[in-house]
Design an enzyme around this catalytic site. Structure first.
Site, PDB file in Angstrom:
ATOM      1  N   ALA A 546       0.823  -1.215   0.000  1.00 15.26           N
ATOM      2  CA  ALA A 546       0.000   0.000   0.000  1.00 15.26           C
ATOM      3  C   ALA A 546       0.853   1.259   0.000  1.00 15.26           C
ATOM      4  O   ALA A 546       0.454   2.301   0.515  1.00 15.26           O
ATOM      5  CB  ALA A 546      -0.989   0.013   1.157  1.00 15.26           C
ATOM      6  N   GLY A 888      -4.217  -6.922  -2.870  1.00 16.34           N
ATOM      7  CA  GLY A 888      -3.262  -7.058  -1.777  1.00 16.34           C
ATOM      8  C   GLY A 888      -2.936  -5.798  -1.018  1.00 16.34           C
ATOM      9  O   GLY A 888      -2.618  -5.850   0.180  1.00 16.34           O
ATOM     10  N   GLU A 889      -2.984  -4.634  -1.667  1.00 23.01           N
ATOM     11  CA  GLU A 889      -2.605  -3.396  -0.970  1.00 23.01           C
ATOM     12  C   GLU A 889      -3.719  -2.900  -0.039  1.00 23.01           C
ATOM     13  O   GLU A 889      -3.445  -2.281   0.992  1.00 23.01           O
ATOM     14  CB  GLU A 889      -2.298  -2.275  -1.980  1.00 23.01           C
ATOM     15  CG  GLU A 889      -1.518  -2.672  -3.206  1.00 23.01           C
ATOM     16  CD  GLU A 889      -0.073  -3.052  -2.944  1.00 23.01           C
ATOM     17  OE1 GLU A 889       0.492  -2.557  -1.951  1.00 23.01           O
ATOM     18  OE2 GLU A 889       0.477  -3.838  -3.724  1.00 23.01           O
ATOM     19  N   LEU A 890      -4.961  -3.154  -0.410  1.00 21.12           N
ATOM     20  CA  LEU A 890      -6.084  -2.537   0.292  1.00 21.12           C
ATOM     21  C   LEU A 890      -6.053  -2.732   1.810  1.00 21.12           C
ATOM     22  O   LEU A 890      -6.247  -1.770   2.563  1.00 21.12           O
ATOM     23  CB  LEU A 890      -7.415  -3.051  -0.261  1.00 21.12           C
ATOM     24  CG  LEU A 890      -8.634  -2.546   0.534  1.00 21.12           C
ATOM     25  CD1 LEU A 890      -8.838  -1.063   0.329  1.00 21.12           C
ATOM     26  CD2 LEU A 890      -9.877  -3.332   0.200  1.00 21.12           C
TER      27      LEU A 890
END
Length: 930
Positions: A546, A888-890
């Protein structure tokens, strides 16, 4: 001549029963059990991690007891001991119940910690087949089982399922039987192709692969200097080169002699002051940060290389160390790179009217300063890699890099080779979370191979890994925000200073994220912002999950809570009325791809109200309970004109081979590729196991870009679909049926097809246009797809000590149509766990102190709540393959901000500088009650 008794080296012979096979082992009594298992017996299923008993990846069972092999000396292993390693538990074709349950519950991501967890679980289930979840968690805690990927919840699920199987209450099933004929694996929990190898310890990571290198391989040990800032007066390698087994001590002189510049390129745009070539491969003039490397000792064994390191003499003139941005930006501060100002990059955003002027007209406003700390990645597999000259005379480097084409380009000039002569192959990687976008060991290994002409293997020890590898960049942020009489946010003005350490590489992209996203989820009409990149002598920084978003959301989401209080509104309802809606745009002028935030609030509202009631009824004089919320957003492609490629080849058995560089570092690249291709090739009816992968080799695979920014499901996914469609078109007969492999060959039709994708979006006219970078005012259309979330944290605060415990995390996410639920759930749980660590305990300030997992605040299982609830909203994305976005970043965009808000809700301590340690919370409580 006979040796004296004192000069003889003695050994002991042990008779051991390992995995039901008898071994006679001859070793030093002080050798570790891990050295014997891996080094002498070559049982590489037991992994080497911290080497100091803090991670549990080496757990095995000795006489029925779970032990950490890295700290168990052979002198403490009884004769005839019964030892069980993961190799003795099951095989990929004959899984033990525990191994099966880990796969069935998606309890595996990178897989590096998996064998240690499985052996620990086996030890527990040998004692009891009816453990409670809390007993499982306590067992893993006491046996030091650490996981950075999963969030632990699924691991506990797996142990509970394995116990049910062993009690005879549950049947193990074949995973291939999960699907009905004709079903896609897209949209299911179908296991990753790698899972059965990871649970059996047969998935070879870098250190395992290094044990299979040729006999003439040299072992590299790095000579690092433990000061923050100094001039190098002299470097003397004379004694070191005389040490037993030492072949060569490589220094910057060897790199220059080979035609290299000894500098790594930092991928800088022209706006950066300086040339972007600040980072030496091997320091020869100056030390810029703690852990900088001055030489590489190459010897015939790892032990001989390490023994020679202290013999390298470095004379230094220590300089003032600039350890934070407040110091770095002072007018009289020393320049870290002489001739280049410490503030070397700035970027702006301007949207609407002047935010400052608007604020003066508003009835409600807040202003404060926020800080997000330097977060260590804390992967359990230390940095490892090796290099050699390949059969065509190219320099081959194998490491865990996650942007392998760029790795070659970044170091080519520095080592004196053309990029076309550098081959990068990704080893199986024990997690990264972004740090391996940067060059860490690759250029030093390359320099050693060039200087010696022999293969070179390099493995960082834990101390050097933690103190040298890059971290998340901290940011100091001033934010002012205002709302009108109806509670509508009308303006935001902000300034940020990003501490990127002494090396600027990648920093412009990071620094630009702050004005891109500050205030982004509220459709604010009037925005002014500036962000600066700043040199310090702190740890150099690179991507972390992120990238940029945790900094933004720390300031944005705490500020929104503060403004809601000023207005007199509930923080969730304040977000509801201000959530970005159709017709509004992000600060950079682009419209979101979807607008799910208001609906997320509607879904959360009853859960939020119930949580508030629990907090009120459950609080006591000592323990105060609170609830906090936060929005989160992130992009799903690299900013600007992103591109990806994939090749597909039809194979003789009717299956296919995919070729690309969707680098795997635990996020599920393998099932991402297989799930996407299986959906695209549905007309052929190919079984999932016939979709094979040849990936992550720059000489065999097309460039798919980095495994970063959650871009691969969108970018590489589209390229996979494009190549699959081309193959289908070539195989399709006029009647709509498909040719076989033999028919394709007989008709002379190609068997390999190339696919590609360049990201596009829609402009304000509804026209599909390429993604472009933002302009001087921060306006543009840099992204195609986004992912959104609404986080709710429930916390307990002990007001007598300040200690905070997260009792529950809830996340409503929208990442588009989901390819694989097991993978997405795992990403969400793992990201939430990292967010809890970021909020409460993870830090990296003093490199002399923060040199292992514990001092860096690694979150073990009892630090993470077992109560995590996920709710998926799957709004299809127009520009995502089959409606998908990234994932994946959320989960690490904003959970820490929700936790900080929950702490304030619980006890009134407003933490604006993370982490919210117990000392910090207690100090704020004392200040509040003065």
């Amino acid at each position: 001549m006979l040796l004296s008794e004192g000069s003889k080296k003695t050994y002991k012979s042990y008779l051991l029963n390992i995995n039901s096979r008898q071994y006679r082992v001859v070793c030093d009594a002080n050798d570790t059990l891990l050295d014997i298992i891996r080094g002498q017996l070559k049982l590489t299923g037991t992994k080497r991690g911290c080497d100091c008993g803090q991670c549990g990846v080496c757990n095995v069972i000795v006489n029925g007891k779970v032990v950490r092999a890295c700290i168990t000396r052979m002198k403490n292993v009884p004769e005839h001991a019964e030892i069980l390693t993961v190799e003795g538990l099951g095989t990929p074709d004959n899984l033990h119940a525990v191994q099966w349950a880990f796969i069935a519950n998606n309890a595996i991501q990178c897989g590096f910690c998996t064998p240690g967890f499985i052996m620990s679980a086996k030890g527990l289930l040998d004692k009891t087949l009816s453990p409670s979840r809390e007993e499982v968690r306590q067992w893993f805690q006491q046996h030091w089982n650490a996981c950075r990927c999963t969030g632990y919840k699924q691991i506990v699920d797996a142990v509970m399922d394995a116990a049910a199987v062993l009690r005879g209450e549950k049947e193990m099933y074949e995973f291939s039987a999960m699907l009905k004929p004709g079903e896609y694996i897209w949209g299911t929990n179908y296991p990753r192709p790698s899972d059965k190898y990871k649970v059996t310890g047969t998935w070879d990571f870098g250190d395992d692969a290094g044990m299979q290198l040729p006999k003439d391989t040299l072992y590299a040990a790095l000579v690092h200097v433990d000061v923050n800032h100094a001039n190098i007066l002299n470097l003397d390698i004379t004694e070191a080169e005389k040490m037993p087994g030492v072949v060569k001590v490589v220094t910057a002189k060897d790199i220059y002699a080979a035609g290299g510049t000894n500098k790594l390129f930092g991928a800088q745009p022209p706006q950066v002051k300086g040339d972007g070539w600040e980072r030496p491969i091997l320091c020869d003039k100056k030390i810029f940060m703690w852990g900088d490397v001055v030489a590489v000792v190459c010897a015939e064994s790892y032990e001989e290389a390490e023994a020679a390191v202290p013999k390298v003499k470095v004379d230094l003139e220590e300089l003032p160390a600039v350890m934070n941005v407040e110091e770095a930006i002072k007018p009289d501060c020393i320049e870290i790179h002489p001739g280049v100002p410490n503030i070397y990059f700035e970027t702006h955003v301007k949207k609407g009217a002047d935010a400052g002027e608007i604020m003066e007209q508003m009835p409600y406003s807040i202003e404060d300063v926020f800080y997000l700390q330097r977060q260590p990645h804390l992967v359990l597999e230390n940095d490892v890699g090796f290099g050699y000259w390949d059969e065509d005379g190219n320099l081959a480097i194998q490491s865990k890099h996650i942007w392998i084409y760029k790795a070659a380009a970044f170091m080519a000039r520095g080592i004196g080779l053309q990029p076309s002569k550098i081959r990068i192959i990704q080893n199986k990687a024990g997690a990264s979370f972004g740090y391996k976008l940067g060059i860490t060991n690759e250029a030093m290994i390359a320099a050693a191979v060039i200087a010696t002409g022999r293969p070179v293997f390099c493995r960082y020890d834990t101390r050097h890994h933690v103190t040298y590898t890059p971290k998340r960049a901290p940011a100091l942020m001033r934010v002012a925000m205002a709302a009108d009489a109806n509670g509508r946010i009308t303006a935001i003005d902000h300034t940020s200073w990003v501490d990127h350490g002494p090396y600027s590489e990648f920093s412009p992209g990071l620094v630009s994220k702050l004005p891109h996203y500050m205030g982004s989820l509220y459709g604010i009409s009037n925005v002014r912002g500036t962000a600066y990149g700043v040199y310090t002598n702190q740890k150099w920084n690179t991507a972390f999950r992120a990238w940029g978003a945790p900094q933004v959301h720390t300031a944005q989401e705490i500020a929104v809570d503060m403004l809601a209080e000023r207005v007199g509104m509930d923080p969730l309802e304040f977000r509801y009325i201000n959530a970005i809606r159709p017709g509004q745009t992000f600060p950079f002028g682009q419209s979101p791809d979807v607008f799910p935030l208001a609906e997320m609030v509607d879904i959360l509202r009853p859960k939020y109200r119930a949580a508030i009631e629990r907090a009120k009824s459950g609080s006591s004089e000592k323990i105060k309970k609170g609830v906090g919320v936060a929005f989160g957003v992130y992009n799903s492609n690299s900013a600007g004109p992103d591109k990806a490629y994939n090749n597909i080849e039809l194979l003789p058995d009717g299956g296919v081979m995919l070729y690309n560089t969707w680098e795997e570092h635990g996020q599920g690249a393998d099932i991402g590729m297989v799930g996407t291709a299986h959906r695209a090739l549905a007309p052929l009816g190919i079984a999932p196991e016939k979709i094979r992968l040849f990936i992550n080799d720059t000489f065999r695979c097309p460039d798919s870009g980095p495994a970063a920014a959650s871009r691969c499901q969108v970018m590489v996914g589209h390229a996979i679909v494009d190549s699959c469609n081309k193959l289908l078109d070539a195989m399709r007969r006029e009647d709509g049926s498909f040719r076989s492999y033999d028919e394709m060959v007989e008709e002379g039709l190609p068997l390999l097809y190339s696919g590609s994708y360049g990201c596009v979006t829609k402009n304000e006219k509804g026209e599909i246009v390429p993604c472009v970078h933002t302009d001087a005012n921060g306006q543009g259309m840099p992204y195609a797809c986004y992912m959104y979330g609404l986080f709710m944290a429930e916390v307990d605060v002990d007001v007598s000590t300040g200690k905070t415990w997260v009792s529950k995390m809830t996340l409503i996410d929208d990442v588009g149509v989901i390819n694989n639920y097991g993978v997405v759930d795992g990403q969400m749980y793992g990201g939430l766990a990292q967010g809890i660590g970021l909020a409460l305990q993870e830090d990296f300030e003093d490199p002399a102190k923060y040199n292992n997992l514990i001092t860096c605040g690694f979150p073990y299982i009892k630090d993470i709540t077992d109560d995590m609830e996920l709710i998926h909203m799957e709004t299809p994305r127009e520009f995502g393959p089959y409606g998908a976005s990234g994932a994946g970043e959320l989960p690490l965009t904003s959970p820490h901000a929700a936790i900080a808000n929950a702490i304030y809700n619980a006890c009134g301590a407003r933490v604006t500088r993370l982490p919210a340690t117990k000392e910090k919370v207690l100090a704020l409580l004392k200040e509040k009650h003065r």
